[in-house]
Scaffold this motif. Sequence first.
Motif, mmCIF file in Angstrom:
data_model
loop_
_atom_site.group_PDB
_atom_site.id
_atom_site.type_symbol
_atom_site.label_atom_id
_atom_site.label_comp_id
_atom_site.label_asym_id
_atom_site.label_seq_id
_atom_site.Cartn_x
_atom_site.Cartn_y
_atom_site.Cartn_z
ATOM 1 N N LEU A 221 -8.945 15.364 7.403
ATOM 2 C CA LEU A 221 -10.358 14.965 7.451
ATOM 3 C C LEU A 221 -10.594 13.668 6.683
ATOM 4 O O LEU A 221 -11.560 12.949 6.948
ATOM 5 C CB LEU A 221 -11.246 16.060 6.854
ATOM 6 C CG LEU A 221 -11.420 17.355 7.645
ATOM 7 C CD1 LEU A 221 -12.315 18.317 6.873
ATOM 8 C CD2 LEU A 221 -12.000 17.096 9.027
ATOM 9 N N ARG A 222 -9.698 13.352 5.738
ATOM 10 C CA ARG A 222 -9.830 12.133 4.928
ATOM 11 C C ARG A 222 -9.104 10.944 5.548
ATOM 12 O O ARG A 222 -9.095 9.852 4.977
ATOM 13 C CB ARG A 222 -9.267 12.383 3.526
ATOM 14 C CG ARG A 222 -10.001 13.442 2.718
ATOM 15 C CD ARG A 222 -9.370 13.565 1.330
ATOM 16 N NE ARG A 222 -10.128 14.420 0.434
ATOM 17 C CZ ARG A 222 -9.883 15.709 0.244
ATOM 18 N NH1 ARG A 222 -8.883 16.289 0.915
ATOM 19 N NH2 ARG A 222 -10.608 16.423 -0.587
ATOM 20 N N SER A 223 -8.492 11.134 6.701
ATOM 21 C CA SER A 223 -7.726 10.067 7.336
ATOM 22 C C SER A 223 -8.618 8.873 7.666
ATOM 23 O O SER A 223 -9.824 9.012 7.875
ATOM 24 C CB SER A 223 -7.074 10.596 8.617
ATOM 25 O OG SER A 223 -6.469 9.547 9.351
ATOM 26 N N SER A 224 -8.002 7.702 7.736
ATOM 27 C CA SER A 224 -8.735 6.507 8.167
ATOM 28 C C SER A 224 -8.773 6.401 9.688
ATOM 29 O O SER A 224 -9.458 5.530 10.232
ATOM 30 C CB SER A 224 -8.079 5.253 7.576
ATOM 31 O OG SER A 224 -6.733 5.152 8.009
ATOM 32 N N GLN A 225 -8.046 7.282 10.383
ATOM 33 C CA GLN A 225 -8.032 7.286 11.846
ATOM 34 C C GLN A 225 -9.106 8.250 12.360
ATOM 35 O O GLN A 225 -9.034 9.455 12.121
ATOM 36 C CB GLN A 225 -6.666 7.734 12.373
ATOM 37 C CG GLN A 225 -5.502 6.890 11.890
ATOM 38 C CD GLN A 225 -4.181 7.402 12.428
ATOM 39 O OE1 GLN A 225 -3.830 7.182 13.589
ATOM 40 N NE2 GLN A 225 -3.430 8.091 11.584
ATOM 41 N N GLU A 226 -10.091 7.731 13.075
ATOM 42 C CA GLU A 226 -11.193 8.569 13.544
ATOM 43 C C GLU A 226 -10.715 9.668 14.485
ATOM 44 O O GLU A 226 -11.232 10.786 14.458
ATOM 45 C CB GLU A 226 -12.252 7.710 14.241
ATOM 46 C CG GLU A 226 -13.093 6.887 13.282
ATOM 47 C CD GLU A 226 -14.242 6.177 13.974
ATOM 48 O OE1 GLU A 226 -14.287 6.189 15.223
ATOM 49 O OE2 GLU A 226 -15.093 5.611 13.266
ATOM 50 N N GLU A 227 -9.724 9.358 15.330
ATOM 51 C CA GLU A 227 -9.214 10.380 16.252
ATOM 52 C C GLU A 227 -8.589 11.538 15.488
ATOM 53 O O GLU A 227 -8.722 12.699 15.879
ATOM 54 C CB GLU A 227 -8.181 9.775 17.207
ATOM 55 C CG GLU A 227 -8.721 8.694 18.119
ATOM 56 C CD GLU A 227 -8.468 7.306 17.544
ATOM 57 O OE1 GLU A 227 -8.410 7.174 16.289
ATOM 58 O OE2 GLU A 227 -8.337 6.363 18.332
ATOM 59 N N VAL A 228 -7.907 11.221 14.395
ATOM 60 C CA VAL A 228 -7.291 12.259 13.562
ATOM 61 C C VAL A 228 -8.370 13.103 12.900
ATOM 62 O O VAL A 228 -8.296 14.343 12.881
ATOM 63 C CB VAL A 228 -6.367 11.621 12.503
ATOM 64 C CG1 VAL A 228 -5.935 12.649 11.464
ATOM 65 C CG2 VAL A 228 -5.139 11.004 13.174
ATOM 66 N N GLN A 229 -9.391 12.458 12.356
ATOM 67 C CA GLN A 229 -10.501 13.185 11.733
ATOM 68 C C GLN A 229 -11.177 14.115 12.736
ATOM 69 O O GLN A 229 -11.483 15.273 12.424
ATOM 70 C CB GLN A 229 -11.533 12.193 11.186
ATOM 71 C CG GLN A 229 -11.065 11.375 10.004
ATOM 72 C CD GLN A 229 -12.125 10.375 9.571
ATOM 73 O OE1 GLN A 229 -12.703 9.667 10.398
ATOM 74 N NE2 GLN A 229 -12.398 10.320 8.284
ATOM 75 N N GLU A 230 -11.389 13.608 13.939
ATOM 76 C CA GLU A 230 -12.078 14.400 14.961
ATOM 77 C C GLU A 230 -11.267 15.628 15.351
ATOM 78 O O GLU A 230 -11.800 16.740 15.454
ATOM 79 C CB GLU A 230 -12.346 13.520 16.187
ATOM 80 C CG GLU A 230 -13.192 14.187 17.245
ATOM 81 C CD GLU A 230 -13.555 13.236 18.377
ATOM 82 O OE1 GLU A 230 -13.660 13.712 19.529
ATOM 83 O OE2 GLU A 230 -13.723 12.026 18.118
#
Length: 465
Positions: A238-247
Amino acid sequence: MLESVHFGPDACERISSDAIKALAYCCPRLRRLWMSGVKEVNGDAINALVEHCRKLKDVGFIESDNIDEVALGNLNSVKFLSVAGTRNLKWGSAAQVLSRLPCLVCLDISRTDVNLSAITRFLSSSQNLKVVCALNCRVFEGEVDSNPMQSHKGKVLLTFLNDIFKGVTSLFADNSKNVTDVLQYWRRTKNRDKNLDEIVVWIEWIFSYSLLRIAENNLKELDDFWLTQGAAVLLSLLRSSQEEVQERAATAIATFVVIDDENATVDCQRAEAILRGDGIRLLLDLARSCQEGLQSEAAKAIANLSIDSKVAKAVAESGGINILANLAKSINRLVAEEAAGGLWNLSVGDDHKGAIAEAGGIKALVDLIFKWSSNTDGLLEHATGALANLGADEKCSMEVAVAGGIHALAILLALANLKECKSRLLVPWLIWLLMGIAIAIMLLLDKRQVHWKHWCNLLILKMKL
């Protein structure tokens, strides 16, 4: 020219090998290609990529039915390769050709039937390989002994049998050894090594994919994994800088906490593991994002977690009700639907009804019915369920009526009679909403006999549906 193509996470069943060949011809500068659910990737398609896309570095053919594993051995420029979830691979041949790829640094074979022999070959024979990710590989896990491999000749093996964070930590220098969340440690590190940077970005990406798919399968035997490792990994993503990963991480959280969809039952231990890990704050931060995909999935996760009373209390205390009430006003239907679902779950019991009303949640829910009165059964069910719960409170039932609830109810009653109304679950919530508004009107008029027969007849009519 196009350098990155990503189709998924939904299955791309209509994409053929010929389409992949055409893509290779048209995109000679392609560096990254990820496809999910392609039925077949034949040798001609892979060889076209080899011939025309000389800069291709990152390839993912995941959830496929059939891949020509011998042709994969021609991807000499590729550093990152994923065949996660792919079926029917001949692992003897695959291990032989993939272990010879000169540039291969990271390999993802999660959720496949890879065996111990193939993994041993990858670890012992691949020249530049640094990371092998083999999450939820049942054949391998059944074959490996009680002392599972963590690393081999400087190569890292990431599996459910090992501590995942510890495995990633072994990629770093000694000063990261005592770090609890190595991914967060890496994000905060200044002057990062470029090659290691690429590896960790890739690890985040494939973790988010695999954990989402594993959560969707809801396997009972993975209960311990979710509590000991899985929840912590999702919180880190959830803290990733990649939005796809967060989603995808938010979607996975929304999915893995629910153990019975039909009865809206959550695993309280999993929900409270997210709560203890500061997950509510992280999800609320994502819900404030301007990216609608993040808003929708974060709201869904908050909604599902809020079935647990401890989490619901934390959501309310953290300002979550105001955030959900605002999201319910979104022009994006999916965002509004998940926000309404969150208000529905928070409106159970009496603890948060007043806060929902104060946040403008009642008006937002009524407006949803006016705005999305056709072909949106899920949204209408969420909004009606929330209003029905709120209508059980005397003060809130008055606000429902004042906010236009009577007109909204008329729309819902008409919709419930239409054959195209797919959700039969809408009807019982309509009954409760009808009762709440009826009581509100009688209190408002202070004439408890007014139209009572009319309201009873409507109730009986709906109960017969």
